[in-house]
Design a protein around this motif. Structure first.
Motif, PDB file in Angstrom:
ATOM      1  N   ALA A  64     -12.903   1.688   4.768  1.00 29.70           N
ATOM      2  CA  ALA A  64     -12.294   0.474   4.223  1.00 29.70           C
ATOM      3  C   ALA A  64     -12.005   0.629   2.737  1.00 29.70           C
ATOM      4  CB  ALA A  64     -13.217  -0.721   4.455  1.00 29.70           C
ATOM      5  N   THR A  65     -12.904   1.258   2.007  1.00 28.77           N
ATOM      6  CA  THR A  65     -12.688   1.485   0.581  1.00 28.77           C
ATOM      7  C   THR A  65     -11.504   2.408   0.360  1.00 28.77           C
ATOM      8  OG1 THR A  65     -15.048   1.178   0.169  1.00 28.77           O
ATOM      9  CG2 THR A  65     -13.791   2.284  -1.541  1.00 28.77           C
ATOM     10  N   SER A  66     -11.410   3.466   1.164  1.00 31.45           N
ATOM     11  CA  SER A  66     -10.274   4.395   1.040  1.00 31.45           C
ATOM     12  C   SER A  66      -8.961   3.684   1.345  1.00 31.45           C
ATOM     13  CB  SER A  66     -10.441   5.576   1.993  1.00 31.45           C
ATOM     14  OG  SER A  66     -11.538   6.358   1.613  1.00 31.45           O
ATOM     15  N   LEU A  67      -8.961   2.918   2.419  1.00 30.59           N
ATOM     16  CA  LEU A  67      -7.733   2.191   2.762  1.00 30.59           C
ATOM     17  C   LEU A  67      -7.354   1.204   1.673  1.00 30.59           C
ATOM     18  CD1 LEU A  67      -8.226   1.496   6.566  1.00 30.59           C
ATOM     19  CD2 LEU A  67      -6.544   3.007   5.506  1.00 30.59           C
ATOM     20  N   ASP A  68      -8.337   0.537   1.117  1.00 28.25           N
ATOM     21  CA  ASP A  68      -8.054  -0.416   0.045  1.00 28.25           C
ATOM     22  C   ASP A  68      -7.504   0.287  -1.187  1.00 28.25           C
ATOM     23  OD1 ASP A  68      -8.033  -3.057  -1.046  1.00 28.25           O
ATOM     24  OD2 ASP A  68      -9.809  -2.496  -2.231  1.00 28.25           O
ATOM     25  N   SER A  69      -8.064   1.451  -1.519  1.00 30.04           N
ATOM     26  CA  SER A  69      -7.605   2.149  -2.721  1.00 30.04           C
ATOM     27  C   SER A  69      -6.207   2.744  -2.526  1.00 30.04           C
ATOM     28  CB  SER A  69      -8.604   3.223  -3.138  1.00 30.04           C
ATOM     29  OG  SER A  69      -8.648   4.242  -2.166  1.00 30.04           O
ATOM     30  N   TYR A  70      -5.872   3.102  -1.300  1.00 32.45           N
ATOM     31  CA  TYR A  70      -4.541   3.669  -1.043  1.00 32.45           C
ATOM     32  C   TYR A  70      -3.542   2.629  -0.531  1.00 32.45           C
ATOM     33  CZ  TYR A  70      -6.731   8.188  -1.627  1.00 32.45           C
ATOM     34  OH  TYR A  70      -7.401   9.259  -2.137  1.00 32.45           O
ATOM     35  N   ARG A  71      -3.922   1.376  -0.552  1.00 35.52           N
ATOM     36  CA  ARG A  71      -3.047   0.330  -0.022  1.00 35.52           C
ATOM     37  C   ARG A  71      -1.714   0.270  -0.761  1.00 35.52           C
ATOM     38  NH1 ARG A  71      -4.585  -5.704  -0.995  1.00 35.52           N
ATOM     39  NH2 ARG A  71      -5.312  -4.518  -2.744  1.00 35.52           N
ATOM     40  N   ARG A  72      -1.754   0.333  -2.066  1.00 36.21           N
ATOM     41  CA  ARG A  72      -0.496   0.262  -2.833  1.00 36.21           C
ATOM     42  C   ARG A  72       0.403   1.435  -2.520  1.00 36.21           C
ATOM     43  NH1 ARG A  72      -3.772  -1.020  -8.029  1.00 36.21           N
ATOM     44  NH2 ARG A  72      -4.495  -3.068  -7.457  1.00 36.21           N
ATOM     45  N   THR A  73      -0.172   2.628  -2.449  1.00 35.22           N
ATOM     46  CA  THR A  73       0.629   3.809  -2.126  1.00 35.22           C
ATOM     47  C   THR A  73       1.222   3.673  -0.733  1.00 35.22           C
ATOM     48  OG1 THR A  73      -0.864   5.123  -3.488  1.00 35.22           O
ATOM     49  CG2 THR A  73       0.557   6.319  -1.983  1.00 35.22           C
ATOM     50  N   LEU A  74       0.426   3.217   0.218  1.00 33.10           N
ATOM     51  CA  LEU A  74       0.921   3.034   1.576  1.00 33.10           C
ATOM     52  C   LEU A  74       2.011   1.969   1.625  1.00 33.10           C
ATOM     53  CD1 LEU A  74      -2.446   3.146   3.554  1.00 33.10           C
ATOM     54  CD2 LEU A  74      -0.692   4.917   3.483  1.00 33.10           C
ATOM     55  N   ASP A  75       1.848   0.870   0.878  1.00 30.44           N
ATOM     56  CA  ASP A  75       2.867  -0.170   0.839  1.00 30.44           C
ATOM     57  C   ASP A  75       4.163   0.365   0.234  1.00 30.44           C
ATOM     58  OD1 ASP A  75       1.242  -2.031   2.020  1.00 30.44           O
ATOM     59  OD2 ASP A  75       0.640  -3.000   0.132  1.00 30.44           O
ATOM     60  N   GLU A  76       4.070   1.169  -0.823  1.00 31.27           N
ATOM     61  CA  GLU A  76       5.270   1.736  -1.434  1.00 31.27           C
ATOM     62  C   GLU A  76       5.991   2.654  -0.460  1.00 31.27           C
ATOM     63  OE1 GLU A  76       4.002   3.651  -5.007  1.00 31.27           O
ATOM     64  OE2 GLU A  76       3.397   1.767  -5.948  1.00 31.27           O
ATOM     65  N   HIS A  77       5.245   3.503   0.239  1.00 32.01           N
ATOM     66  CA  HIS A  77       5.869   4.400   1.218  1.00 32.01           C
ATOM     67  C   HIS A  77       6.484   3.618   2.370  1.00 32.01           C
ATOM     68  CE1 HIS A  77       4.761   8.203  -0.511  1.00 32.01           C
ATOM     69  NE2 HIS A  77       3.495   7.798  -0.664  1.00 32.01           N
ATOM     70  N   ARG A  78       5.821   2.571   2.799  1.00 30.53           N
ATOM     71  CA  ARG A  78       6.355   1.760   3.885  1.00 30.53           C
ATOM     72  C   ARG A  78       7.646   1.081   3.431  1.00 30.53           C
ATOM     73  NH1 ARG A  78       2.885  -2.723   4.914  1.00 30.53           N
ATOM     74  NH2 ARG A  78       1.282  -1.218   5.391  1.00 30.53           N
ATOM     75  N   ASN A  79       7.667   0.548   2.220  1.00 35.65           N
ATOM     76  CA  ASN A  79       8.858  -0.110   1.708  1.00 35.65           C
ATOM     77  C   ASN A  79      10.005   0.874   1.531  1.00 35.65           C
ATOM     78  OD1 ASN A  79       7.615  -2.580   1.687  1.00 35.65           O
ATOM     79  ND2 ASN A  79       6.969  -2.444  -0.453  1.00 35.65           N
ATOM     80  N   GLU A  80       9.715   2.081   1.088  1.00 37.08           N
ATOM     81  CA  GLU A  80      10.768   3.099   0.957  1.00 37.08           C
ATOM     82  C   GLU A  80      11.341   3.426   2.325  1.00 37.08           C
ATOM     83  OE1 GLU A  80       9.114   6.462  -1.002  1.00 37.08           O
ATOM     84  OE2 GLU A  80       8.797   5.384  -2.887  1.00 37.08           O
ATOM     85  N   GLY A  81      10.484   3.524   3.335  1.00 34.87           N
ATOM     86  CA  GLY A  81      10.951   3.821   4.683  1.00 34.87           C
ATOM     87  C   GLY A  81      11.810   2.700   5.229  1.00 34.87           C
ATOM     88  N   ILE A  82      11.495   1.475   4.967  1.00 38.07           N
ATOM     89  CA  ILE A  82      12.281   0.332   5.419  1.00 38.07           C
ATOM     90  C   ILE A  82      13.623   0.326   4.711  1.00 38.07           C
ATOM     91  CG2 ILE A  82      12.432  -2.197   5.363  1.00 38.07           C
ATOM     92  CD1 ILE A  82       9.389  -2.228   5.858  1.00 38.07           C
ATOM     93  N   ASP A  83      13.617   0.598   3.403  1.00 37.89           N
ATOM     94  CA  ASP A  83      14.868   0.621   2.651  1.00 37.89           C
ATOM     95  C   ASP A  83      15.815   1.690   3.190  1.00 37.89           C
ATOM     96  OD1 ASP A  83      13.996  -1.407   1.063  1.00 37.89           O
ATOM     97  OD2 ASP A  83      13.404  -0.137  -0.631  1.00 37.89           O
ATOM     98  N   ARG A  84      15.324   2.833   3.594  1.00 35.98           N
ATOM     99  CA  ARG A  84      16.182   3.907   4.104  1.00 35.98           C
ATOM    100  C   ARG A  84      16.773   3.569   5.462  1.00 35.98           C
ATOM    101  NH1 ARG A  84      12.381   8.586   4.033  1.00 35.98           N
ATOM    102  NH2 ARG A  84      11.069   7.465   2.623  1.00 35.98           N
TER     103      ARG A  84
END
Length: 103
Positions: A64-84
């Motif tokens: 849970a701590t790892s997921l929380d710390s990487y949440r922003r990075t994961l959100d950015e990658h998800r948003n980039e994928g949606i934009d493409r």
């Protein structure tokens, strides 16, 4: 009752009282031993359970701590994928569907 009989009766009653007192003390000792053993087993069980639960909980907490710390990075990658892939969001999907693209 003669004085000898009286002394004998007193001695027998004293011996009976001592025997009853020993029985009561033995029962008290047994109860105390049983209570101590019960507490020892309860403590051992709780220690075992807490150890068995602590290991998976530590793993869950770490994940849970790892997921929380990487949440922003994961959100950015998800948003980039949606934009493409979203025709309204620009990126590769919009380029492929634009009128200037020759297909």
């Amino acid at each position: 009752m003669t004085p000898d009989q009286r002394r004998l009766l007193d001695a027998l009653s004293d011996q009976t009282a001592l025997a009853i007192e020993r029985i009561n003390l033995a029962e008290d000792l047994d109860r105390a031993k049983m209570a101590a053993e019960t507490d020892r087993l309860r403590s051992a069980l709780l220690t075992s359970l807490s150890h068995d639960l602590r290991t998976p909980l530590a793993s869950i907490l770490g994940s849970a701590t790892s997921l929380d710390s990487y949440r922003r990075t994961l959100d950015e990658h998800r948003n980039e994928g949606i934009d493409r892939h979203d025709p309204r969001g620009g990126g590769a999907a919009q380029t492929a569907s634009s009128p200037t693209c020759s297909t």
